[in-house]
Scaffold this active site. Structure first.
Site, short mmCIF file in Angstrom:
data_model
loop_
_atom_site.label_atom_id
_atom_site.label_comp_id
_atom_site.label_asym_id
_atom_site.label_seq_id
_atom_site.Cartn_x
_atom_site.Cartn_y
_atom_site.Cartn_z
CG ASP A 214 23.22 33.60 91.32
OD1 ASP A 214 23.14 33.18 90.65
OD2 ASP A 214 24.50 33.45 92.83
CB SER A 238 25.24 30.48 88.66
OG SER A 238 24.85 30.73 89.67
CD GLN A 288 21.86 31.68 87.89
OE1 GLN A 288 21.49 30.65 88.38
NE2 GLN A 288 22.32 32.21 88.42
#
Length: 301
Positions: A214, A238, A288
């Site tokens: 991430d 995100s 993502q």
């Protein structure tokens, strides 16, 4: 220039974060676990990779020791508070001979901040193929560290990224901390590994890789439009996260993280990533979508 030294050992912090308690055996229709926030975070918002990793650890605690996580799909529902602990509720959806499925909700303040479903599998054999690792990538030892690039900057975020992340992150080519140099492309590569050794538990290595995935995954979308992390007024968050683990991995050894952004629209950027070990073995794939808002006055297209 005077800078603030790191307040704790980053690896010790990471292992404490991933060491969940069982809440004294509390259980409803879910298995309940409790995890720490990150009091050393430079910003009040909880890092999404931490919630992903802790949710995976919670789910793994409810499956047999032979079962390894091979996929997860999660949605970030609300911003988390970095200074507050988290509660994880794990629902046992299915246990079969080869596969087990779990749903994990991460809670703060009595409301879910992440909803995730993960699947675990006993080791098995079958057909084999993989993408090829990109050629011509310089060795990580030849590249500057985040600490070397950011350590001399007297700003809390720069100091945290330089000294308090538990991962050594090295961009192949120019980084986008302060500006975007060279061609505005929608792809990049970095090397990463933990700063110190990890326990041997393979599920813990996979959770730690989810944590690290991430950090930079949204960067190809930003890079394509010349947007750096220090661009005034940008808002990035995100929205969801999916990950697949293909083969055993060691997150305390160098992994090449190759990522690209095939599309950005409607204030959202989609980014895909692949992890290769130094032998060229593809160990994981990640996807993502992130919210990306840029002030109109910047004129960025």
């Amino acid at each position: 220039m005077n800078v603030t030294p790191p307040s704790s050992d980053p690896m010790e912090t990471l292992l404490k974060i991933l060491e969940l308690s069982d809440a004294g055996g509390a259980q409803t229709d879910e298995d309940i676990f409790v995890g720490l926030g990150d009091e050393n975070a430079p910003r009040p918002r909880l890092f999404g990779g931490q919630v992903l990793a802790q949710s995976l650890v919670a789910a793994a605690r409810t499956v047999g020791g032979e079962h390894l996580v091979h996929s997860m799909h999660g949605y970030f529902l609300r911003p988390g508070d970095a200074a507050s602990p988290l509660t994880f509720g794990v629902q046992r959806l299915r246990d079969g001979r080869s596969f087990s499925a779990r749903r994990t909700h991460a809670y703060q303040g009595g409301v879910p901040i992440l909803s995730m479903i993960a699947s675990f599998q006993r080791p098995d054999s079958g057909i084999e193929h993989q993408d090829t690792m990109p050629a011509g990538i310089p060795a990580p030892e030849t590249l500057p560290t985040s600490a070397e690039l950011l350590g001399g900057i007297d700003h809390p975020v720069a100091q945290a990224w330089a000294h308090e992340r538990p991962f050594d992150i090295r961009h192949v080519g120019a980084n986008i901390y302060f500006d975007v140099k060279g061609e505005k492309v929608a792809h990049q590569a970095i090397w990463l590994k933990t700063l110190g050794p990890m326990p041997s538990d393979q599920n813990l290595h996979r959770a730690a890789l989810a944590y690290a995935s991430d950090y930079t995954l949204l960067e190809p979308s930003l890079r394509r439009h010349g947007i750096s992390w220090s661009t005034p007024g940008i808002s990035v968050a995100s929205l969801d996260h999916a990950m697949w683990w293909h083969r055993p991995l060691q997150v305390d050894d160098w992994l090449l993280y190759v990522s690209e952004s095939p599309s950005a629209s409607e204030a959202r950027g989609l980014n895909l990533g692949r992890f290769f070990n130094r032998d060229g073995v593809l160990v994981a794939t990640v996807a993502q979508e992130g919210m990306m808002r840029v002030p109109d006055e910047l004129g960025i297209q």
